[in-house]
Design an enzyme around this catalytic site. Structure first.
Site, PDB file in Angstrom:
ATOM      1  N   LYS A  69       7.232  -4.614  -1.258  1.00 18.05           N
ATOM      2  CA  LYS A  69       8.602  -4.226  -0.926  1.00 18.05           C
ATOM      3  C   LYS A  69       8.716  -3.819   0.539  1.00 18.05           C
ATOM      4  O   LYS A  69       9.720  -4.055   1.191  1.00 18.05           O
ATOM      5  CB  LYS A  69       8.994  -3.040  -1.814  1.00 18.05           C
ATOM      6  CG  LYS A  69      10.413  -2.584  -1.649  1.00 18.05           C
ATOM      7  CD  LYS A  69      11.339  -3.499  -2.388  1.00 18.05           C
ATOM      8  CE  LYS A  69      12.795  -3.145  -2.230  1.00 18.05           C
ATOM      9  NZ  LYS A  69      13.646  -4.300  -2.572  1.00 18.05           N
TER      10      LYS A  69
ATOM     11  N   GLU B  61      10.703 -16.233  -5.042  1.00 14.93           N
ATOM     12  CA  GLU B  61       9.993 -14.955  -5.137  1.00 14.93           C
ATOM     13  C   GLU B  61       9.666 -14.548  -6.554  1.00 14.93           C
ATOM     14  O   GLU B  61       8.562 -14.092  -6.827  1.00 14.93           O
ATOM     15  CB  GLU B  61      10.901 -13.837  -4.591  1.00 14.93           C
ATOM     16  CG  GLU B  61      10.913 -13.657  -3.136  1.00 14.93           C
ATOM     17  CD  GLU B  61      11.812 -12.483  -2.797  1.00 14.93           C
ATOM     18  OE1 GLU B  61      11.276 -11.424  -2.504  1.00 14.93           O
ATOM     19  OE2 GLU B  61      13.051 -12.629  -2.851  1.00 14.93           O
TER      20      GLU B  61
ATOM     21  N   LYS C 171      15.187 -16.039  -3.321  1.00 14.06           N
ATOM     22  CA  LYS C 171      15.141 -15.193  -4.528  1.00 14.06           C
ATOM     23  C   LYS C 171      14.473 -15.950  -5.669  1.00 14.06           C
ATOM     24  O   LYS C 171      13.630 -15.404  -6.370  1.00 14.06           O
ATOM     25  CB  LYS C 171      16.571 -14.800  -4.890  1.00 14.06           C
ATOM     26  CG  LYS C 171      16.765 -13.509  -5.535  1.00 14.06           C
ATOM     27  CD  LYS C 171      16.644 -12.266  -4.690  1.00 14.06           C
ATOM     28  CE  LYS C 171      16.047 -12.377  -3.355  1.00 14.06           C
ATOM     29  NZ  LYS C 171      16.018 -11.306  -2.478  1.00 14.06           N
TER      30      LYS C 171
ATOM     31  N   HIS D 253      19.205 -36.452   5.568  1.00 16.78           N
ATOM     32  CA  HIS D 253      18.382 -36.832   6.722  1.00 16.78           C
ATOM     33  C   HIS D 253      16.899 -36.677   6.431  1.00 16.78           C
ATOM     34  O   HIS D 253      16.115 -36.382   7.326  1.00 16.78           O
ATOM     35  CB  HIS D 253      18.794 -36.014   7.949  1.00 16.78           C
ATOM     36  CG  HIS D 253      20.216 -36.282   8.357  1.00 16.78           C
ATOM     37  ND1 HIS D 253      20.606 -37.449   8.976  1.00 16.78           N
ATOM     38  CD2 HIS D 253      21.352 -35.562   8.160  1.00 16.78           C
ATOM     39  CE1 HIS D 253      21.916 -37.421   9.170  1.00 16.78           C
ATOM     40  NE2 HIS D 253      22.385 -36.279   8.676  1.00 16.78           N
TER      41      HIS D 253
ATOM     42  N   ASN E 239      -3.474   3.471   4.460  1.00 14.82           N
ATOM     43  CA  ASN E 239      -2.422   2.459   4.425  1.00 14.82           C
ATOM     44  C   ASN E 239      -2.329   1.910   5.846  1.00 14.82           C
ATOM     45  O   ASN E 239      -2.168   2.679   6.788  1.00 14.82           O
ATOM     46  CB  ASN E 239      -1.141   3.189   3.994  1.00 14.82           C
ATOM     47  CG  ASN E 239       0.079   2.318   3.979  1.00 14.82           C
ATOM     48  OD1 ASN E 239      -0.002   1.119   4.224  1.00 14.82           O
ATOM     49  ND2 ASN E 239       1.220   2.917   3.702  1.00 14.82           N
ATOM     50  N   GLY E 240      -2.484   0.606   6.027  1.00 14.68           N
ATOM     51  CA  GLY E 240      -2.407   0.028   7.376  1.00 14.68           C
ATOM     52  C   GLY E 240      -3.569  -0.930   7.606  1.00 14.68           C
ATOM     53  O   GLY E 240      -4.272  -1.321   6.666  1.00 14.68           O
TER      54      GLY E 240
ATOM     55  N   TRP F  57      -2.595  -3.103  -1.483  1.00 15.76           N
ATOM     56  CA  TRP F  57      -2.151  -4.496  -1.383  1.00 15.76           C
ATOM     57  C   TRP F  57      -3.161  -5.136  -0.443  1.00 15.76           C
ATOM     58  O   TRP F  57      -3.190  -4.848   0.745  1.00 15.76           O
ATOM     59  CB  TRP F  57      -0.737  -4.554  -0.800  1.00 15.76           C
ATOM     60  CG  TRP F  57      -0.086  -5.892  -0.860  1.00 15.76           C
ATOM     61  CD1 TRP F  57       0.613  -6.422  -1.908  1.00 15.76           C
ATOM     62  CD2 TRP F  57      -0.047  -6.873   0.183  1.00 15.76           C
ATOM     63  NE1 TRP F  57       1.086  -7.665  -1.574  1.00 15.76           N
ATOM     64  CE2 TRP F  57       0.694  -7.968  -0.308  1.00 15.76           C
ATOM     65  CE3 TRP F  57      -0.571  -6.946   1.469  1.00 15.76           C
ATOM     66  CZ2 TRP F  57       0.927  -9.116   0.447  1.00 15.76           C
ATOM     67  CZ3 TRP F  57      -0.338  -8.084   2.224  1.00 15.76           C
ATOM     68  CH2 TRP F  57       0.405  -9.154   1.709  1.00 15.76           C
TER      69      TRP F  57
ATOM     70  N   CYS G  94       0.832  -1.209   0.000  1.00 17.03           N
ATOM     71  CA  CYS G  94       0.000   0.000   0.000  1.00 17.03           C
ATOM     72  C   CYS G  94       0.863   1.253   0.000  1.00 17.03           C
ATOM     73  O   CYS G  94       1.872   1.323   0.677  1.00 17.03           O
ATOM     74  CB  CYS G  94      -0.930   0.082   1.204  1.00 17.03           C
ATOM     75  SG  CYS G  94      -2.205  -1.134   1.266  1.00 17.03           S
TER      76      CYS G  94
ATOM     77  N   GLU H 254      19.232 -17.600   1.002  1.00 17.71           N
ATOM     78  CA  GLU H 254      18.888 -16.395   0.253  1.00 17.71           C
ATOM     79  C   GLU H 254      18.687 -16.717  -1.233  1.00 17.71           C
ATOM     80  O   GLU H 254      17.751 -16.218  -1.871  1.00 17.71           O
ATOM     81  CB  GLU H 254      19.995 -15.350   0.460  1.00 17.71           C
ATOM     82  CG  GLU H 254      19.878 -14.102  -0.375  1.00 17.71           C
ATOM     83  CD  GLU H 254      18.528 -13.404  -0.264  1.00 17.71           C
ATOM     84  OE1 GLU H 254      17.754 -13.676   0.658  1.00 17.71           O
ATOM     85  OE2 GLU H 254      18.241 -12.577  -1.149  1.00 17.71           O
TER      86      GLU H 254
ATOM     87  N   ARG I 115       6.547  -0.843  -4.238  1.00 18.29           N
ATOM     88  CA  ARG I 115       6.241  -1.404  -2.911  1.00 18.29           C
ATOM     89  C   ARG I 115       5.355  -2.644  -3.009  1.00 18.29           C
ATOM     90  O   ARG I 115       5.222  -3.376  -2.028  1.00 18.29           O
ATOM     91  CB  ARG I 115       5.514  -0.341  -2.061  1.00 18.29           C
ATOM     92  CG  ARG I 115       6.403   0.825  -1.685  1.00 18.29           C
ATOM     93  CD  ARG I 115       5.580   2.004  -1.235  1.00 18.29           C
ATOM     94  NE  ARG I 115       4.897   1.778   0.008  1.00 18.29           N
ATOM     95  CZ  ARG I 115       5.333   2.167   1.207  1.00 18.29           C
ATOM     96  NH1 ARG I 115       6.489   2.779   1.298  1.00 18.29           N
ATOM     97  NH2 ARG I 115       4.645   1.950   2.288  1.00 18.29           N
TER      98      ARG I 115
HETATM   99  C1  F6R Z   1      13.035 -10.499  -0.425  1.00 17.14           C
HETATM  100  C2  F6R Z   1      12.763  -9.384   0.436  1.00 17.14           C
HETATM  101  C3  F6R Z   1      12.043  -9.657   1.705  1.00 17.14           C
HETATM  102  C4  F6R Z   1      12.476  -8.656   2.771  1.00 17.14           C
HETATM  103  C5  F6R Z   1      11.580  -8.797   4.016  1.00 17.14           C
HETATM  104  C6  F6R Z   1      12.011  -7.821   5.095  1.00 17.14           C
HETATM  105  O1  F6R Z   1      13.680 -10.129  -1.597  1.00 17.14           O
HETATM  106  O2  F6R Z   1      13.085  -8.273   0.124  1.00 17.14           O
HETATM  107  O3  F6R Z   1      12.217 -10.955   2.145  1.00 17.14           O
HETATM  108  O4  F6R Z   1      13.804  -8.880   3.103  1.00 17.14           O
HETATM  109  O5  F6R Z   1      10.265  -8.532   3.664  1.00 17.14           O
HETATM  110  O6  F6R Z   1      11.965  -6.519   4.632  1.00 17.14           O
HETATM  111  P1  F6R Z   1      12.900  -5.401   5.191  1.00 17.14           P
HETATM  112  O7  F6R Z   1      14.297  -5.767   4.876  1.00 17.14           O
HETATM  113  O8  F6R Z   1      12.463  -4.149   4.493  1.00 17.14           O
HETATM  114  O9  F6R Z   1      12.649  -5.355   6.670  1.00 17.14           O
END
Ligand code: F6R
Length: 594
Positions: free
Chosen positions: A589, A478, A475, A494, A101-102, A75, A2, A471, A27
């Protein structure tokens, strides 16, 4: 997650708000809307729908000239993704319009207690707000109706409110969700994110929790929690709007992967003076008084936290624990006597971390936020903060912010551990090594095509390579929607090895001499069960048949190097599948709800 933008001034409000909404797209959102006050017809016009801001822009083509508008990217949290649930929401009498937003936690009881169980048009929590303001305003001033409504809300909100009896007024209010005011010679802009302000304003004033901003004509007034006037303090923006542009790249994600050498160099410039690392002494002093570091984070930032733990334990004598923010917030572990907290957050707005911060502060413990956004809520509210200087990261999937987090964590551990190797030189070498590897990035495209032929994939490693594997898998999930898992290489047999079948892709990460042979044995085990293995190794540990060989860098900086091919693998896997790389489905984001 949002985003809201509002404008009141002399310029065309629709253009400014739509531009802000385009900037907020990164975002993550599923619907968009705008409401503006039509100067000629003296009424609100409202356009909203599910889908992109570009679609909203075409819907709003017919709008009349206006100097006052509010806009929103939604969102979905309450109610389906559809036109009715999209914001803005209008009150029954059409007097008030709101974007939000919220999350309003008590919206059901508010509807029952103050709206007589009114049947609402939408399924959203937001609509309750606008109907309450309208209902209260039948017996009191709009100002009092807004105050009364805000006083009854439980949860998080950044709100913009329009009232058609005051077309020269824009009211903004916030609790927990971010909201920033910017100003130019021609008017005021309010938005949930600096990126939406940057084009119009050189400076900004953040709103505090429970505060209200009233913009009227060419002046703005802030009121605090007790409705008392508050000074409006503007800070310089220091934000380069050009860095948030895509340039020659087809996607922000590729641009941001390619920017990683630049990020390393920026961090060198910001953290070193006359070749000497400068780390804020108050942070080191606070750490020195503690007996244990607790790293709290989510997603990619948490994966950076795991590498940080390993760096701390190698370079210092400080024990470190890493916790998932959403778990820690409500199920905190038994803490040591003198804990020191490190919150890692690219956005600095993650609601799960804010909940942790509230808890930590209530216990009077020291906390530092490591973030990319110096103006963010978590940066402002922690005792200390360190900036990672990655520059604006627009793709939802984090790449350069992750490597920047790793490097700043390395610097913190280095400074605290009083290490003496030449870290500045090691960082310069890392930037150079990244650059030389990134010239050959297109060879990864073919690899992603030929290897990722199944619905799933594994990344395996030991020690920090395991943390980077986590990680890498996140990625890939996602942005390509392949089911990927990061695994400790030794743990695979295991149980999870049961999933290995003919051509299952397994990527093995090798950057640590001590366990290189063990990981190679684990790759042999899966290969003999049909897996298609790809080894990613640092040059000094590589063997002839390894598919991806990376230049050697200092051992503490290897995770930042190892992650790069895995980012590219995800990028090309998503590209081949025709996925929306920069805005993957369901993701946001800045995750501002718990
Ligand atoms: C993945 C990604 C998310 C953020 C998570 C925490 O690419 O960006 O997993 O790492 O949502 O967000 P922040 O870092 O903004 O607290």
């Amino acid at each position: 997650m949002c985003g809201i933008v509002g404008y009141l001034g002399k310029e065309e409000a629709k253009d400014i708000v739509l531009n802000g909404l385009f900037k907020l797209e990164y975002r993550g959102y599923d619907s968009a809307g705008i409401s503006l006050y039509n100067n000629k017809d003296k009424r609100f016009e409202l356009f909203k729908d599910q889908g992109r801001v570009a679609h909203l822009e075409s819907l709003a083509k017919t709008a009349g000239a206006s100097n006052l508008a509010i806009g929103h990217t939604r969102w979905a949290t309450h109610g389906k993704v559809n036109q009715i649930n999209a914001h803005p929401h209008e009150s029954r009498s059409k007097r008030f319009v709101v974007v939000h937003n919220g999350v309003i936690e008590n919206y059901k009881s508010l509807r029952r207690d103050f709206l007589n169980g009114m049947t609402l048009d939408s399924e959203t929590d937001t609509e309750v707000i606008v109907q309450m303001i309208d209902t209260f305003a039948q017996n009191m001033s709009a100002k009092a109706a807004i105050q009364k409504t805000l006083g009854l809300l439980k949860g998080s909100y950044a709100l913009l409110i329009l009232d058609n009896k005051h077309p020269d007024r824009l009211v903004a209010a916030k609790n927990k969700s971010p909201l920033l005011l910017g100003k130019s010679d021609n008017g005021f802009i309010v938005a949930s994110d600096l990126v939406a302000l940057a084009k119009y304003s050189q400076n900004f004033a953040p709103l505090d929790d429970y505060s209200v901003a009233v913009i009227e004509g060419n002046q703005v007034r802030f009121f605090n929690k007790d409705h008392a006037p508050q000074e409006v303090i503007f800070e310089p923006m220091d934000f380069d709007d050009d860095l948030a542009e895509m340039g020659p790249y087809p996607h922000f994600m590729l641009k941001e992967i390619m920017e990683q050498p630049l990020v390393v160099r920026t961090i060198i410039n910001k953290y070193f003076e006359d070749e000497r690392l400068v780390m804020k002494p108050e942070i080191l002093a606070a750490m020195a008084q503690s007996d244990r570091v607790y790293i709290l984070a989510a997603g990619t930032s948490m994966h950076a936290g795991f590498v940080g733990k390993s760096l701390f334990e190698k370079m210092t004598d400080m024990p470190v624990e890493v916790h998932i923010a959403s778990e820690f917030a409500y199920h905190p572990p038994t803490l040591s006597k003198k804990p020191f907290f490190v919150l890692i957050s690219q956005s600095g707005e993650t609601a799960d971390l804010r909940a942790c911060l509230m808890h930590i502060k209530s216990l009077n413990h020291q906390v530092i936020t490591i973030t990319n956004v110096r103006t963010s809520t978590l940066a402002r509210e922690a005792n200390h903060f360190l900036e990672i200087f990655a520059g604006p990261e627009i793709a939802v999937a984090s790449t350069k912010a992750y490597t920047a987090q790793l490097i700043v964590l390395t610097l913190l551990a280095y400074a605290y551990g009083k290490q003496t190797f030449d870290i500045r030189k090691a960082l310069s070498e890392l930037a150079h090594a990244m650059e030389s590897y990134l010239t050959d990035y297109e060879t990864i495209e073919m690899l992603a095509k030929t290897v990722l032929t199944k619905r799933n994939a594994f990344f395996i490693g030991r020690g920090v390579d395991y943390y980077v594997s986590l990680e890498a898998a996140l990625k890939l999930k996602e942005i390509s929607y392949l089911q990927a898992e990061g695994f400790a290489a030794g743990e695979l047999k295991h149980g999870t090895i049961a999933l290995i079948e003919e051509d299952t892709p397994v990527f093995g990460l090798i950057s640590d001499k001590r366990i290189a042979l063990n990981t190679r044995s684990n790759l042999d085990e899966v290969r003999s069960r049909g897996a298609r293995t790809v080894t990613i190794a640092i040059e000094s540990l590589s063997e002839d048949e390894d598919a991806i060989v990376l230049p050697d860098v200092h051992e503490y900086l290897r995770p930042a190097m190892m992650v790069i091919p895995t980012q590219l693998i995800s990028y090309y896997a998503a590209l081949q599948r025709g996925c929306d790389i920069d805005k993957p489905r369901n993701l946001a984001k800045s995750v501002t709800v718990e």
